[in-house]
Design a protein around this motif. Sequence first.
Motif, PDB file in Angstrom:
ATOM      1  N   HIS A   1       0.832  -1.217   0.189  1.00  0.00           N
ATOM      2  CA  HIS A   1       0.231  -0.117  -0.010  1.00  0.00           C
ATOM      3  C   HIS A   1       1.034   1.067  -0.102  1.00  0.00           C
ATOM      4  O   HIS A   1       0.715   2.261  -0.766  1.00  0.00           O
ATOM      5  CB  HIS A   1      -0.660   0.006   1.278  1.00  0.00           C
ATOM      6  N   LEU A   2       1.745   1.136   0.730  1.00  0.00           N
ATOM      7  CA  LEU A   2       2.842   2.303   0.916  1.00  0.00           C
ATOM      8  C   LEU A   2       3.468   2.541  -0.417  1.00  0.00           C
ATOM      9  O   LEU A   2       3.706   3.574  -0.981  1.00  0.00           O
ATOM     10  CB  LEU A   2       3.947   2.116   2.020  1.00  0.00           C
ATOM     11  N   LEU A   3       3.924   1.351  -1.114  1.00  0.00           N
ATOM     12  CA  LEU A   3       4.702   1.512  -2.276  1.00  0.00           C
ATOM     13  C   LEU A   3       3.774   1.840  -3.415  1.00  0.00           C
ATOM     14  O   LEU A   3       4.342   3.125  -4.112  1.00  0.00           O
ATOM     15  CB  LEU A   3       5.134   0.108  -2.564  1.00  0.00           C
ATOM     16  N   SER A   4       2.679   1.594  -3.498  1.00  0.00           N
ATOM     17  CA  SER A   4       1.734   2.229  -4.439  1.00  0.00           C
ATOM     18  C   SER A   4       1.400   3.841  -4.354  1.00  0.00           C
ATOM     19  O   SER A   4       1.555   4.111  -5.387  1.00  0.00           O
ATOM     20  CB  SER A   4       0.276   1.410  -4.238  1.00  0.00           C
ATOM     21  N   ARG A   5       1.489   4.226  -3.234  1.00  0.00           N
ATOM     22  CA  ARG A   5       1.150   5.741  -2.861  1.00  0.00           C
ATOM     23  C   ARG A   5       2.327   6.690  -3.301  1.00  0.00           C
ATOM     24  O   ARG A   5       2.399   7.427  -3.877  1.00  0.00           O
ATOM     25  CB  ARG A   5       0.853   6.133  -1.417  1.00  0.00           C
ATOM     26  N   ILE A   6       3.501   5.673  -2.987  1.00  0.00           N
ATOM     27  CA  ILE A   6       4.778   6.379  -3.378  1.00  0.00           C
ATOM     28  C   ILE A   6       5.123   6.609  -4.824  1.00  0.00           C
ATOM     29  O   ILE A   6       5.344   7.592  -5.539  1.00  0.00           O
ATOM     30  CB  ILE A   6       6.158   5.770  -2.663  1.00  0.00           C
ATOM     31  N   ILE A   7       4.778   5.199  -5.708  1.00  0.00           N
ATOM     32  CA  ILE A   7       5.034   5.253  -6.984  1.00  0.00           C
ATOM     33  C   ILE A   7       3.778   6.222  -7.706  1.00  0.00           C
ATOM     34  O   ILE A   7       4.292   7.030  -8.465  1.00  0.00           O
ATOM     35  CB  ILE A   7       4.592   4.028  -7.432  1.00  0.00           C
ATOM     36  N   SER A   8       2.613   6.274  -7.104  1.00  0.00           N
ATOM     37  CA  SER A   8       1.732   7.429  -7.660  1.00  0.00           C
ATOM     38  C   SER A   8       2.207   8.880  -7.568  1.00  0.00           C
ATOM     39  O   SER A   8       2.344   9.695  -8.459  1.00  0.00           O
ATOM     40  CB  SER A   8       0.460   7.389  -7.176  1.00  0.00           C
ATOM     41  N   ALA A   9       2.854   9.101  -6.497  1.00  0.00           N
ATOM     42  CA  ALA A   9       3.582  10.595  -6.254  1.00  0.00           C
ATOM     43  C   ALA A   9       4.532  10.708  -7.336  1.00  0.00           C
ATOM     44  O   ALA A   9       4.823  11.891  -7.352  1.00  0.00           O
ATOM     45  CB  ALA A   9       3.935  10.719  -4.766  1.00  0.00           C
ATOM     46  N   ILE A  10       5.541   9.740  -7.487  1.00  0.00           N
ATOM     47  CA  ILE A  10       6.622   9.937  -8.206  1.00  0.00           C
ATOM     48  C   ILE A  10       6.291  10.339  -9.748  1.00  0.00           C
ATOM     49  O   ILE A  10       6.832  11.098 -10.465  1.00  0.00           O
ATOM     50  CB  ILE A  10       7.544   8.528  -8.225  1.00  0.00           C
ATOM     51  N   LEU A  11       5.428   9.537 -10.316  1.00  0.00           N
ATOM     52  CA  LEU A  11       4.816   9.768 -11.500  1.00  0.00           C
ATOM     53  C   LEU A  11       3.967  11.135 -11.400  1.00  0.00           C
ATOM     54  O   LEU A  11       4.008  11.630 -12.505  1.00  0.00           O
ATOM     55  CB  LEU A  11       3.817   8.448 -11.709  1.00  0.00           C
ATOM     56  N   ASP A  12       3.322  11.349 -10.539  1.00  0.00           N
ATOM     57  CA  ASP A  12       2.437  12.437 -10.668  1.00  0.00           C
ATOM     58  C   ASP A  12       3.440  13.803 -10.691  1.00  0.00           C
ATOM     59  O   ASP A  12       3.234  14.760 -11.216  1.00  0.00           O
ATOM     60  CB  ASP A  12       1.605  12.917  -9.479  1.00  0.00           C
ATOM     61  N   ALA A  13       4.638  13.806  -9.853  1.00  0.00           N
ATOM     62  CA  ALA A  13       5.610  14.602 -10.001  1.00  0.00           C
ATOM     63  C   ALA A  13       6.500  14.645 -11.277  1.00  0.00           C
ATOM     64  O   ALA A  13       7.340  15.789 -11.618  1.00  0.00           O
ATOM     65  CB  ALA A  13       6.598  14.711  -8.730  1.00  0.00           C
ATOM     66  N   ALA A  14       6.271  13.654 -12.069  1.00  0.00           N
ATOM     67  CA  ALA A  14       7.242  13.619 -13.460  1.00  0.00           C
ATOM     68  C   ALA A  14       8.664  13.940 -13.141  1.00  0.00           C
ATOM     69  O   ALA A  14       9.214  14.757 -13.801  1.00  0.00           O
ATOM     70  CB  ALA A  14       6.486  14.712 -14.376  1.00  0.00           C
ATOM     71  N   VAL A  15       8.946  13.149 -12.307  1.00  0.00           N
ATOM     72  CA  VAL A  15      10.493  13.391 -11.853  1.00  0.00           C
ATOM     73  C   VAL A  15      11.309  12.850 -13.116  1.00  0.00           C
ATOM     74  O   VAL A  15      10.984  11.811 -13.794  1.00  0.00           O
ATOM     75  CB  VAL A  15      11.140  12.676 -10.536  1.00  0.00           C
ATOM     76  N   ASP A  16      12.600  13.007 -13.239  1.00  0.00           N
ATOM     77  CA  ASP A  16      13.355  12.488 -14.182  1.00  0.00           C
ATOM     78  C   ASP A  16      13.719  11.079 -13.999  1.00  0.00           C
ATOM     79  O   ASP A  16      13.871  10.638 -12.794  1.00  0.00           O
ATOM     80  CB  ASP A  16      14.869  13.109 -14.165  1.00  0.00           C
TER      81      ASP A  16
END
Length: 387
Positions: free
Chosen positions: A135-150
């Motif tokens: 659950h934690l991993l899914s939230r962090i993945i979504s945040a990373i993709l939303d932030a459009a990091v390199d």
Amino acid sequence: MIRTMQIEPSKDGAGLDPAPSLALQPSADFAEFRRLWQIDAETLGRLARLRPIIDATLDALDENFYEPLFQEEPIRLLMRDPAVRARAINGMAAHWRALLSGELTNETLLRAVLVGRRHMELGVSELHLLVASQHLLSRIISAILDAAVDEPAEAIETVVRMIRLSVSISMKSQADAAGRAASTEEVRRQTDRLRDDLRALENFAYVDALTGLFNRRHFDQSLAAAIAHALRHGEPLCLVMADIDRFKQVNDVHGHLAGDMVLKALGGAMTKLVRRDDILVRFGGEEFAMILPATMIEEATLCAERMRQAVDSLSVPINEQAPIHVTLSLGVASFVWDETTESLIAAADAALYRAKQLGRNRVEVRPEPQINRPSPPRSRRASRHRA
């Protein structure tokens, strides 16, 4: 509105009292875990750069996030005590925050041991721990993709490795506390098994169970990230939408199980034609989509045509019945400067609809729109050639 728990920490600052028997000293086990999960300076540096995103995700966690950990007896009865519940929640949150900070120390790893032992005392199973971590991993993945990091793939892999490290240490500490001496070889077997379990859990959220392709949720996040990358680096980007022709007839004549077999077969055939960086998804029903980064419209059209030909030559055996033959219609659109995800999908979908109107089993391309907008910067590297 999300209500974050505001609980006074215990003396050690994390909501869990340190176990008297836990000596804070280096351990060979930790070196072994670091080696198994490839935790190196590059990994920790990337974590440090991701820290604002991770901290924001952890700040947003509320009491409900930890609810799945506390649902089974005797855990639920123990968690009726507000003090015990608050200490457990704060301990878990502080543990993850420290582990994902990019400043990995022996004390951080020892806290993972402490969390594992407290889990055992509370009756938290390995499955509970895996689910909470997912659950934690899914939230962090979504945040990373939303932030459009390199380099989002590398960022996600880094977080995955750290969470695997956390879970494997906690599971090892549970075994040790229960008196089951774990050798280095046993640790390796445990972490190998954990790697498979976590990979399955990671895939569950983003993979279509029938075809094994990525699902619509992954598509939405990936397309937004791909557009952000194309804009930042001035690279081309194309989207292909595909639909099985007259698929309803397959289900009506042969049954839905046969239809499922056709979808699986097409998914396997199309997977063989995509590059490593391409993203192939089951968009929904009998419709598929491909995100093609660093790809010019001419290359994308050729890729779509090869996919059409591969499906056209495919025969799907259905038990004792005659093999089923289906065809594919495809629409291709290139990303236009300042275009939205919605308009790009609509453009590829319109090209797909035109392919249907013109007789099916064909590829149609969205005409380049005449838009009075600035041209995107030229990419410093050419689009990658498709073999």
